[in-house]
Scaffold this motif. Structure first.
Motif, PDB file in Angstrom:
ATOM      1  N   GLU A  37       0.845  -1.201   0.000  1.00  0.00           N
ATOM      2  CA  GLU A  37       0.000   0.000   0.000  1.00  0.00           C
ATOM      3  C   GLU A  37       0.882   1.253   0.000  1.00  0.00           C
ATOM      4  O   GLU A  37       1.030   1.960   0.988  1.00  0.00           O
ATOM      5  N   HIS A 119      -3.718   3.302   4.997  1.00  0.00           N
ATOM      6  CA  HIS A 119      -3.929   2.114   4.158  1.00  0.00           C
ATOM      7  C   HIS A 119      -4.295   2.539   2.743  1.00  0.00           C
ATOM      8  O   HIS A 119      -4.469   3.723   2.467  1.00  0.00           O
ATOM      9  N   GLU A 176      -7.936   5.628   4.405  1.00  0.00           N
ATOM     10  CA  GLU A 176      -7.808   4.794   3.207  1.00  0.00           C
ATOM     11  C   GLU A 176      -7.466   5.705   2.031  1.00  0.00           C
ATOM     12  O   GLU A 176      -8.061   6.775   1.869  1.00  0.00           O
TER      13      GLU A 176
END
Ligand SMILES: [Zn+2]
Length: 291
Positions: A37, A119, A176
């Motif tokens: 990631e 993430h 995210e």
């Protein structure tokens, strides 16, 4: 005995970078618990450059690559044991390599009052803050301070670093970010905005003077994922980050319309590809129901 080193990269340690004077809150920023990631890693790298320029009241601990083996392997999980580290916190000092790594990360982040875990959602995703804001008013406040436009309620699956940290009394959430998968690609503008968001939250906590402008924030309930019912070709017709109303076209699957089942925000839309049964086509989160 001679030790022959053929690559500098170590896969059995992680680096903690600390900034600040210690007279205020402690904030931990972690990235690459899932090693592929890389938008998250890049955001952490940009943050460290920015923090070098700031006078910081308190302390910021940045761990830019939490899972070096999976980073080196460009995979979500560690090549040592195939374990998804973000399901096993607080880890186990006597367990497999990933269990031990999780435990070391857990110990390293115990002194932080705030924990921001970075993430990636993959290609076709958009940036959003993910947290247990309904359970913890402080998480709602932290998400507002980040001022990223989309905040989504987490399902709270146990074993995640931020969930276990909340259970342990810390204020923890995830940001995210788009890209990461496949192959560790980086969304540069998203990493830059993530860095600014963290600076905004540090400003809110009285830790830095810098205060980059942010967005107004909308809160959403948990994500519903639309999946392929059987193997077939998906063609996207919508873009993650956009709002949708019930009935909007999200894409086509084997030539049939895939429509939004309710109004909300689109969190992911698969790139065009032949999907297999059960794979994600799109994710949508409805606006938070009024209390
Ligand atoms: Zn992840």
């Amino acid at each position: 005995m001679r030790e022959v080193i053929f690559e500098q990269t170590s896969v059995t340690n992680f680096t903690v970078q600390e900034f600040g004077n210690g007279n205020g809150p402690i904030v931990a920023v972690t990235a690459a618990v899932h090693g592929d990631e890389q938008t998250a890693i890049h955001a952490a790298m940009l943050l460290m450059k920015e923090l070098e320029q700031q006078t910081i009241n308190g302390r910021v601990k940045v761990i830019p690559v939490c899972n070096p083996a999976s980073f080196r392997n460009r995979t979500r999980v560690s090549p040592f044991d195939g374990i998804d580290m973000n399901r096993i916190f607080p880890g186990n000092a006597e367990g497999s390599p990933t269990m031990q790594l999780a435990h070391a990360l857990w110990l390293e982040t115990r002194d932080a009052e705030y924990l921001i875990d970075l993430h990636c959602i993959g290609a076709g995703g958009t940036t959003y803050t993910l947290g247990l804001y309904k359970e913890y008013p402080e998480i709602r406040e932290l998400a507002e301070a980040l001022s990223l436009p989309i905040v989504i309620q987490s399902s709270g699956v146990r074993g995640q670093l931020f969930v276990e940290s909340c259970q342990a009394g810390q204020k923890a959430l995830i940001i995210e970010l788009p890209a990461g998968q496949p192959g560790g690609i980086i969304d540069i503008p998203a990493a830059e905005e993530c860095c600014r968001a963290i600076i905004r939250s540090l400003h809110h906590l009285g830790m830095v003077d810098a205060s980059p402008s942010g967005s107004s924030v909308s809160f959403y309930d948990e994500i519903t994922t639309l999946t392929a019912p059987h193997p077939g070709l998906f063609i996207p017709k919508a873009t993650a980050g956009e709002s949708c109303v019930e009935g909007d076209l999200l894409g086509t699957f084997e030539g049939n319309s895939v429509i939004a089942p309710f109004s909300g925000v689109i969190t992911t839309v698969s790139p065009p590809r032949y999907c297999f049964a059960g794979e994600s086509l799109a994710g949508i989160a409805p606006l938070e129901k009024s209390q």
